[in-house]
Design a protein around this motif. Structure first.
Motif, PDB file in Angstrom:
ATOM      1  N   UNK A 107     -30.539 -46.776 -25.727  1.00  0.00           N
ATOM      2  CA  UNK A 107     -32.495 -47.527 -25.774  1.00  0.00           C
ATOM      3  C   UNK A 107     -33.310 -46.740 -25.791  1.00  0.00           C
ATOM      4  N   UNK A 108     -33.434 -46.363 -25.240  1.00  0.00           N
ATOM      5  CA  UNK A 108     -34.218 -45.638 -25.152  1.00  0.00           C
ATOM      6  C   UNK A 108     -34.812 -44.868 -26.078  1.00  0.00           C
TER       7      UNK A 108
ATOM      8  N   UNK B 223     -38.881 -44.399 -27.293  1.00  0.00           N
ATOM      9  CA  UNK B 223     -39.244 -44.242 -25.994  1.00  0.00           C
ATOM     10  C   UNK B 223     -39.618 -43.134 -25.654  1.00  0.00           C
ATOM     11  N   UNK B 224     -38.213 -42.056 -25.741  1.00  0.00           N
ATOM     12  CA  UNK B 224     -37.843 -40.892 -25.409  1.00  0.00           C
ATOM     13  C   UNK B 224     -37.744 -40.130 -26.795  1.00  0.00           C
ATOM     14  N   UNK B 225     -37.619 -38.505 -27.198  1.00  0.00           N
ATOM     15  CA  UNK B 225     -37.463 -38.057 -27.786  1.00  0.00           C
ATOM     16  C   UNK B 225     -35.934 -37.122 -28.005  1.00  0.00           C
ATOM     17  N   UNK B 226     -35.467 -37.364 -26.441  1.00  0.00           N
ATOM     18  CA  UNK B 226     -33.736 -36.598 -26.741  1.00  0.00           C
ATOM     19  C   UNK B 226     -33.260 -37.812 -26.095  1.00  0.00           C
ATOM     20  N   UNK B 227     -32.063 -37.962 -26.743  1.00  0.00           N
ATOM     21  CA  UNK B 227     -31.334 -39.191 -25.633  1.00  0.00           C
ATOM     22  C   UNK B 227     -30.245 -38.684 -23.874  1.00  0.00           C
TER      23      UNK B 227
ATOM     24  N   UNK C  95     -28.330 -34.614 -17.046  1.00  0.00           N
ATOM     25  CA  UNK C  95     -29.684 -35.611 -17.887  1.00  0.00           C
ATOM     26  C   UNK C  95     -30.274 -37.378 -18.616  1.00  0.00           C
ATOM     27  N   UNK C  96     -29.442 -37.952 -17.405  1.00  0.00           N
ATOM     28  CA  UNK C  96     -29.467 -39.838 -17.965  1.00  0.00           C
ATOM     29  C   UNK C  96     -31.174 -39.235 -17.362  1.00  0.00           C
ATOM     30  N   UNK C  97     -31.774 -40.653 -18.459  1.00  0.00           N
ATOM     31  CA  UNK C  97     -33.474 -41.382 -17.999  1.00  0.00           C
ATOM     32  C   UNK C  97     -33.167 -41.994 -16.275  1.00  0.00           C
TER      33      UNK C  97
ATOM     34  N   UNK D 107     -23.637 -46.796 -38.377  1.00  0.00           N
ATOM     35  CA  UNK D 107     -24.465 -45.322 -37.893  1.00  0.00           C
ATOM     36  C   UNK D 107     -23.907 -44.193 -38.020  1.00  0.00           C
ATOM     37  N   UNK D 108     -23.411 -43.939 -39.342  1.00  0.00           N
ATOM     38  CA  UNK D 108     -23.516 -42.504 -39.898  1.00  0.00           C
ATOM     39  C   UNK D 108     -24.825 -41.734 -39.763  1.00  0.00           C
ATOM     40  N   UNK D 109     -24.923 -40.843 -38.650  1.00  0.00           N
ATOM     41  CA  UNK D 109     -26.469 -39.945 -39.493  1.00  0.00           C
ATOM     42  C   UNK D 109     -26.973 -40.623 -37.955  1.00  0.00           C
ATOM     43  N   UNK D 110     -26.446 -40.394 -36.920  1.00  0.00           N
ATOM     44  CA  UNK D 110     -27.255 -40.602 -35.994  1.00  0.00           C
ATOM     45  C   UNK D 110     -27.624 -41.941 -35.606  1.00  0.00           C
ATOM     46  N   UNK D 111     -29.153 -42.079 -35.332  1.00  0.00           N
ATOM     47  CA  UNK D 111     -28.937 -43.559 -34.950  1.00  0.00           C
ATOM     48  C   UNK D 111     -29.810 -44.131 -36.335  1.00  0.00           C
ATOM     49  N   UNK D 112     -29.705 -43.274 -37.744  1.00  0.00           N
ATOM     50  CA  UNK D 112     -29.871 -44.307 -38.912  1.00  0.00           C
ATOM     51  C   UNK D 112     -28.893 -45.500 -39.299  1.00  0.00           C
TER      52      UNK D 112
END
Length: 254
Positions: free
Chosen positions: A29-30, A35-39, A46-48, A185-190
């Protein structure tokens, strides 16, 4: 982050059995909200949300945390709670300040012991809730079986709001049962709107009927219209879904 008025703020506690994917959901969601540039990834450390040294070592949440997400002029404060039963105090602390609970279950196991326990805690605070079926892309998973286990445990007020397009390795999107539109949702978060698969028509109609029949119970005027055989608009269906969810008469499943 801009300042929001109280009516544009939602405090949502995430609860589940351990390992269902609450923290990964918040990380997604972030990222999707910008809100962040890397999941972040729990397994990669590496979780926020999981930043405490013990959490990084164990690869799991040990403390309740608040992670704000901005989405469509609304600020959603996700309250990420631990899944292990040993940390019940942290879970209840998060629920105590929440407006609603988001219950996460996996498509592989459906309702588990931790699901039942945290559901009872949400009952103690009389919180409305929504269920999310997670990990649909894993092997040996089934949305239908997970939904069946939810309805068997928590009753017929648990109804699908979305159904998946494909499952396991073939999972690629969802169908919104109110608008009857499909999204992939193919192609990342698009996200891309698609035509509904013809082979899903009967399943979509069956689940949509379940949703409408449960939702109209929350509004006498729309219930009367429904019982008289009149067709309901998408706006009317959405209004009773919202009302039923807020009052606890309806528990939508995503």
């Amino acid at each position: 982050m801009k300042v929001y008025r109280a009516e544009r703020i939602r405090n949502v506690a995430l609860i589940s059995h351990v390992g269902a994917g609450k923290t990964s959901l918040v990380d997604a969601a972030l990222f999707d909200s910008g809100a962040v540039t890397r999941q972040g990834k729990v397994d990669e450390g590496s979780s926020i949300s999981d930043y405490d040294p013990d959490e990084l070592k164990r690869r799991m949440s040990l403390n309740v945390k608040v992670l704000p997400v901005e989405w469509k002029d609304t600020k959603i404060n996700f309250i990420d709670t631990p899944g292990y039963a040993d940390f019940v105090g942290e879970v209840k602390a998060g629920l105590r300040v929440a407006d609603a609970a988001l219950v996460v279950v996996t498509a592989e196991k459906g309702v588990e012991v931790g699901t039942e326990l945290t559901w009872q805690y949400a009952d103690e605070y009389n919180l409305p809730r929504i269920v999310l079926v997670n990990k649909l892309d894993r092997e040996n998973t089934s949305f239908d079986q997970a939904l069946e286990s939810l309805r068997a445990q928590f009753g017929s007020r648990v109804v699908p709001l979305q159904v998946p397009i494909g499952e396991q390795a073939g999972f690629k999107g969802v169908v919104d049962l109110v608008s009857q539109k499909g999204y992939t949702f193919e192609g990342g978060n698009k996200v891309q709107e698609i035509l509904l698969p013809t082979e899903m028509e009967d399943r979509i109609n069956e689940y949509r009927d379940q949703l409408i029949e449960a939702a109209v119970e929350s509004d006498d005027a729309i219930l009367e219209k429904f019982l008289e055989g009149e067709e309901l608009s998408d706006e009317e269906i959405l209004s009773v879904v919202k009302k039923g969810t807020c009052t606890g008469q309806l528990i939508p499943v995503l």
